[in-house]
Design a protein around this motif. Sequence first.
Motif, mmCIF file in Angstrom:
data_model
loop_
_atom_site.group_PDB
_atom_site.id
_atom_site.type_symbol
_atom_site.label_atom_id
_atom_site.label_comp_id
_atom_site.label_asym_id
_atom_site.label_seq_id
_atom_site.Cartn_x
_atom_site.Cartn_y
_atom_site.Cartn_z
ATOM 1 N N ALA A 1 12.307 -4.087 6.754
ATOM 2 C CA ALA A 1 13.118 -2.992 6.233
ATOM 3 C C ALA A 1 12.415 -2.295 5.072
ATOM 4 O O ALA A 1 12.410 -1.051 4.979
ATOM 5 C CB ALA A 1 14.484 -3.527 5.785
ATOM 6 N N TRP A 2 11.816 -3.070 4.177
ATOM 7 C CA TRP A 2 11.082 -2.490 3.048
ATOM 8 C C TRP A 2 9.920 -1.625 3.546
ATOM 9 O O TRP A 2 9.629 -0.573 2.969
ATOM 10 C CB TRP A 2 10.548 -3.599 2.142
ATOM 11 N N MET B 1 0.838 -1.196 0.000
ATOM 12 C CA MET B 1 0.000 0.000 0.000
ATOM 13 C C MET B 1 0.880 1.255 0.000
ATOM 14 O O MET B 1 0.593 2.239 -0.698
ATOM 15 C CB MET B 1 -0.931 -0.015 1.207
ATOM 16 N N LEU B 2 1.956 1.217 0.792
ATOM 17 C CA LEU B 2 2.890 2.345 0.803
ATOM 18 C C LEU B 2 3.530 2.529 -0.572
ATOM 19 O O LEU B 2 3.744 3.661 -1.019
ATOM 20 C CB LEU B 2 3.970 2.107 1.866
ATOM 21 N N MET B 3 3.820 1.424 -1.244
ATOM 22 C CA MET B 3 4.372 1.494 -2.592
ATOM 23 C C MET B 3 3.373 2.147 -3.540
ATOM 24 O O MET B 3 3.736 2.994 -4.379
ATOM 25 C CB MET B 3 4.724 0.094 -3.088
ATOM 26 N N GLY B 4 2.099 1.781 -3.433
ATOM 27 C CA GLY B 4 1.072 2.399 -4.251
ATOM 28 C C GLY B 4 0.949 3.885 -3.984
ATOM 29 O O GLY B 4 0.800 4.688 -4.908
ATOM 30 N N ALA C 1 5.913 9.152 2.513
ATOM 31 C CA ALA C 1 5.739 10.425 3.213
ATOM 32 C C ALA C 1 6.476 11.547 2.492
ATOM 33 O O ALA C 1 5.949 12.664 2.344
ATOM 34 C CB ALA C 1 6.249 10.292 4.650
ATOM 35 N N TRP C 2 7.697 11.246 2.020
ATOM 36 C CA TRP C 2 8.446 12.253 1.253
ATOM 37 C C TRP C 2 7.710 12.636 -0.026
ATOM 38 O O TRP C 2 7.625 13.821 -0.372
ATOM 39 C CB TRP C 2 9.831 11.694 0.913
ATOM 40 N N ALA C 3 7.173 11.654 -0.741
ATOM 41 C CA ALA C 3 6.473 11.937 -1.995
ATOM 42 C C ALA C 3 5.235 12.791 -1.744
ATOM 43 O O ALA C 3 4.927 13.694 -2.534
ATOM 44 C CB ALA C 3 6.081 10.628 -2.684
ATOM 45 N N TYR C 4 4.532 12.530 -0.650
ATOM 46 C CA TYR C 4 3.345 13.329 -0.323
ATOM 47 C C TYR C 4 3.738 14.775 -0.024
ATOM 48 O O TYR C 4 3.128 15.726 -0.530
ATOM 49 C CB TYR C 4 2.623 12.722 0.873
ATOM 50 N N GLY D 1 7.615 3.463 3.721
ATOM 51 C CA GLY D 1 6.866 4.438 4.504
ATOM 52 C C GLY D 1 7.505 5.813 4.440
ATOM 53 O O GLY D 1 6.823 6.832 4.243
ATOM 54 N N ALA D 2 8.833 5.857 4.604
ATOM 55 C CA ALA D 2 9.547 7.134 4.521
ATOM 56 C C ALA D 2 9.446 7.726 3.113
ATOM 57 O O ALA D 2 9.255 8.938 2.946
ATOM 58 C CB ALA D 2 11.012 6.925 4.910
#
Length: 246
Positions: free
Chosen positions: A224-225, A146-149, A234-237, A230-231
């Motif tokens: 780790a992934w 989901m984070l990847m999406g 958050a950066w992309a947002y 997640g980081a």
Amino acid sequence: MSSLIAAHTRYLMIEQIRVPIGLLASSLFPAIAMVAFVVPSAGQNPKIATMATGSLMFFGAMFSAVMGLSISVSQDREQPWHPYLRTLPAGPFPHFAGRILTALAVVLVSVVPVLLVGALFTEATITPGKLSAGLGVLVAGIIPFMLMGLLVGNLLSSKAAMAVAQILFFPMAIVGGLLMPPQFLPEFIQVISPYVPTRGAGELMWWAIADNRPDTVALVMLAAWTVVLGAAAAWAYRRDEGRRFA
């Protein structure tokens, strides 16, 4: 706040039902793969059939998470309504929470056809407790995808997001052993398989439903992934917010 989240979730679910092609793809493709490959070749072996059912359950859930969120988030960004929502006093959180809850609902619905094929046409066996554990693992294991999406959706346009999500999705499913047992993969792929997040998620699923001992390296890499994605999400947002609302 809870009423706003419920309202956003409701209208996003209605939107999903009105255009159900994504849900049908994530539900039917794994079930067809079960009928075509698992039922004739391994359907009479209880443990292998059970593990294959779990693998294809996660395959459908992963499709819903990566493809569904990347496309829907990128499309949201292209609509005038989405920037307007961010200017309201409640902020973007209710819509974001509704999007995540809708994605989770689609994920859970997408596994039903695979479960039915496994129950009706194979010797796969599972107790109610293990089924509950498997669904819990499914929800937990789908988080990095989901984070990847979210990452892809916040970085790219909808057309580009669709292409990139497909490029990411299928290789990860193959290398992670969701479409073929890891021990049957080519040797060089077996070497890299524990380092992709799909392998860790698969290991958790196989452990939950079939008591298969998980690969420690794969589980560490899954954690780790999750942190890295997640980081990155958050950066992309924040990057998208800074570009459009600076």
